[in-house]
Design a protein around this motif. Structure first.
Motif, PDB file in Angstrom:
ATOM      1  N   THR A   1      40.654  48.254  27.776  1.00  0.00           N
ATOM      2  CA  THR A   1      39.826  47.130  28.210  1.00  0.00           C
ATOM      3  C   THR A   1      38.374  47.553  28.197  1.00  0.00           C
ATOM      4  OG1 THR A   1      41.585  46.300  29.644  1.00  0.00           O
ATOM      5  CG2 THR A   1      39.355  45.503  30.066  1.00  0.00           C
TER       6      THR A   1
ATOM      7  N   HIS B   1      34.120  46.017  28.455  1.00  0.00           N
ATOM      8  CA  HIS B   1      33.310  44.927  28.974  1.00  0.00           C
ATOM      9  C   HIS B   1      31.956  44.887  28.279  1.00  0.00           C
ATOM     10  CE1 HIS B   1      36.176  44.322  32.268  1.00  0.00           C
ATOM     11  NE2 HIS B   1      36.198  45.643  32.409  1.00  0.00           N
TER      12      HIS B   1
ATOM     13  N   ASP C   1      30.272  43.786  40.620  1.00  0.00           N
ATOM     14  CA  ASP C   1      29.087  43.042  41.029  1.00  0.00           C
ATOM     15  C   ASP C   1      28.329  43.833  42.101  1.00  0.00           C
ATOM     16  OD1 ASP C   1      27.187  41.317  41.995  1.00  0.00           O
ATOM     17  OD2 ASP C   1      28.547  39.630  42.311  1.00  0.00           O
TER      18      ASP C   1
ATOM     19  N   ASP D   1      36.346  49.969  31.075  1.00  0.00           N
ATOM     20  CA  ASP D   1      36.849  49.420  32.328  1.00  0.00           C
ATOM     21  C   ASP D   1      36.955  50.560  33.342  1.00  0.00           C
ATOM     22  OD1 ASP D   1      38.317  46.988  33.674  1.00  0.00           O
ATOM     23  OD2 ASP D   1      39.550  48.758  34.073  1.00  0.00           O
TER      24      ASP D   1
ATOM     25  N   SER E   1      29.723  42.534  29.678  1.00  0.00           N
ATOM     26  CA  SER E   1      28.923  42.059  30.805  1.00  0.00           C
ATOM     27  C   SER E   1      29.541  42.577  32.094  1.00  0.00           C
ATOM     28  CB  SER E   1      28.841  40.536  30.809  1.00  0.00           C
ATOM     29  OG  SER E   1      30.133  39.965  30.909  1.00  0.00           O
TER      30      SER E   1
ATOM     31  N   PRO F   1      31.726  42.890  35.081  1.00  0.00           N
ATOM     32  CA  PRO F   1      32.933  42.257  35.621  1.00  0.00           C
ATOM     33  C   PRO F   1      32.782  42.000  37.110  1.00  0.00           C
ATOM     34  CG  PRO F   1      33.319  44.595  35.264  1.00  0.00           C
ATOM     35  CD  PRO F   1      31.955  44.302  34.713  1.00  0.00           C
ATOM     36  N   SER F   2      33.551  41.072  37.624  1.00  0.00           N
ATOM     37  CA  SER F   2      33.389  40.665  39.027  1.00  0.00           C
ATOM     38  C   SER F   2      33.591  41.823  39.997  1.00  0.00           C
ATOM     39  CB  SER F   2      34.355  39.518  39.358  1.00  0.00           C
ATOM     40  OG  SER F   2      35.699  39.920  39.144  1.00  0.00           O
ATOM     41  N   ASN F   3      34.470  42.758  39.664  1.00  0.00           N
ATOM     42  CA  ASN F   3      34.734  43.863  40.592  1.00  0.00           C
ATOM     43  C   ASN F   3      33.622  44.917  40.601  1.00  0.00           C
ATOM     44  OD1 ASN F   3      35.536  44.712  37.961  1.00  0.00           O
ATOM     45  ND2 ASN F   3      36.767  46.344  38.846  1.00  0.00           N
TER      46      ASN F   3
END
Length: 300
Positions: A15, A17, A25, A276, A19, A21-23
């Motif tokens: 995985t 990213h 933030d 990730d 941008s 990821p929410s975790n």
């Protein structure tokens, strides 16, 4: 022709990213009280957004530095808007000059009395030349002065402060590049790639020399980001690949800083902000057992 070493590094986690990821933030993170971070090369692009990420995470003290104070005025204004109650200092620093880096370290100690994490984002790419007879020697000299010697100087003057800070995080993060693994292709810019390889190796040396004292040193690839430096030096054929968001690296730096006491096993290695992070953490045993994410001379 693509370089298989770079492909292997880029795909280390299944995985990836582009941008935040929410975790990860940073606005959902609360750093410890008195947390102090110094970001060198914070006037624009990736370094600017690293500063914003630490502001969102509530860092008590933030010092930003670049070659000229005027370049940082807008960044300072935004940091104060995000986090009006914290302390902020802005300083001039050319990382290729020992006197500048020494003075910056003294400023951090004088104004804040401690340092938890140093983030070295200053870098230089220069015009892309893929043959050694091309271009100008001063381009390569400047790349080594900033990317390699600058990393040494930052370590020389800041590691003692990191180690002396009571209950400090003791983090030394160099914003490196997977380009340090490149040997061929349209962006295998000799001065940049080899100086970035030297930077990554210096980070490994920091692990060898200071890990027993608690220092966590990392080289962090920020992703393929359309920064001002990248847009001015990247060959047109590679521009479509610059798709990662400018704030991703800052979110990863905050994430790593928050749990730095648990990631000593990563120290001395090159990682990517596009990976990730949960998947990376799950690979701890594999990374440690095989001593992955480091340069090695193959003998068989």
């Amino acid at each position: 022709m693509s370089d298989p070493r770079v492909s292997a590094v880029g795909g280390f986690t299944k995985t990836k990213h582009t941008s935040v990821p929410s975790n990860l933030d940073p606005s959902k993170v609360r750093l410890p009280e008195s947390f102090t971070v110094c970001i060198i090369g914070a006037s624009t692009g990736i370094g600017e957004h690293i500063a914003y990420s630490f502001a969102k995470a509530g860092a008590a003290n933030i010092l930003i530095a670049s070659r000229t104070l005027s370049d940082q005025e807008n960044v300072a204004t935004e940091i104060r808007r995000i986090r009006p109650d914290g302390e902020l200092a802005i300083k001039e620093c050319d990382v290729s000059k020992a006197s500048d880096v020494e003075a910056l370290a003294e400023s951090v100690k004088r104004e804040f009395g401690r340092l938890d994490v140093l983030i070295l984002n200053a870098g230089y790419a220069g015009p892309v030349t893929t043959k050694m007879h091309e271009g100008q020697p001063e381009w390569v000299q400047k790349a080594f002065d900033i990317n390699a010697i600058g990393t040494y100087l930052a370590a020389h003057y800041f590691v003692p402060l990191l180690l002396q800070s009571e209950n400090g995080a003791k983090g030394f993060f160099a914003i490196g590049s997977i380009a340090g693994c490149l040997r061929r292709g349209p962006i295998a810019n000799t001065g940049y790639t080899v100086s970035k390889m030297a930077q990554i190796r210096l980070v490994e040396y920091l692990y060898e020399q200071y890990s027993e004292e608690g220092l966590v040193s990392l080289a962090i690839h920020p992703g393929a980001v359309m920064t001002r430096m990248a847009s001015g030096n990247t060959p047109e054929v590679f521009l479509p690949y610059l798709t990662d968001e400018v704030d991703l690296c800052g979110a990863v730096c905050v994430y790593l800083s928050k749990q730095i006491k648990d990631i000593s096993w990563l120290s001395g290695r090159l990682i990517s902000a596009t990976w990730d992070m949960q998947e990376l953490m799950s690979k701890k045993d594999q990374v440690v057992e095989k001593d992955l994410l480091k340069f090695v001379l193959l003998t068989e």
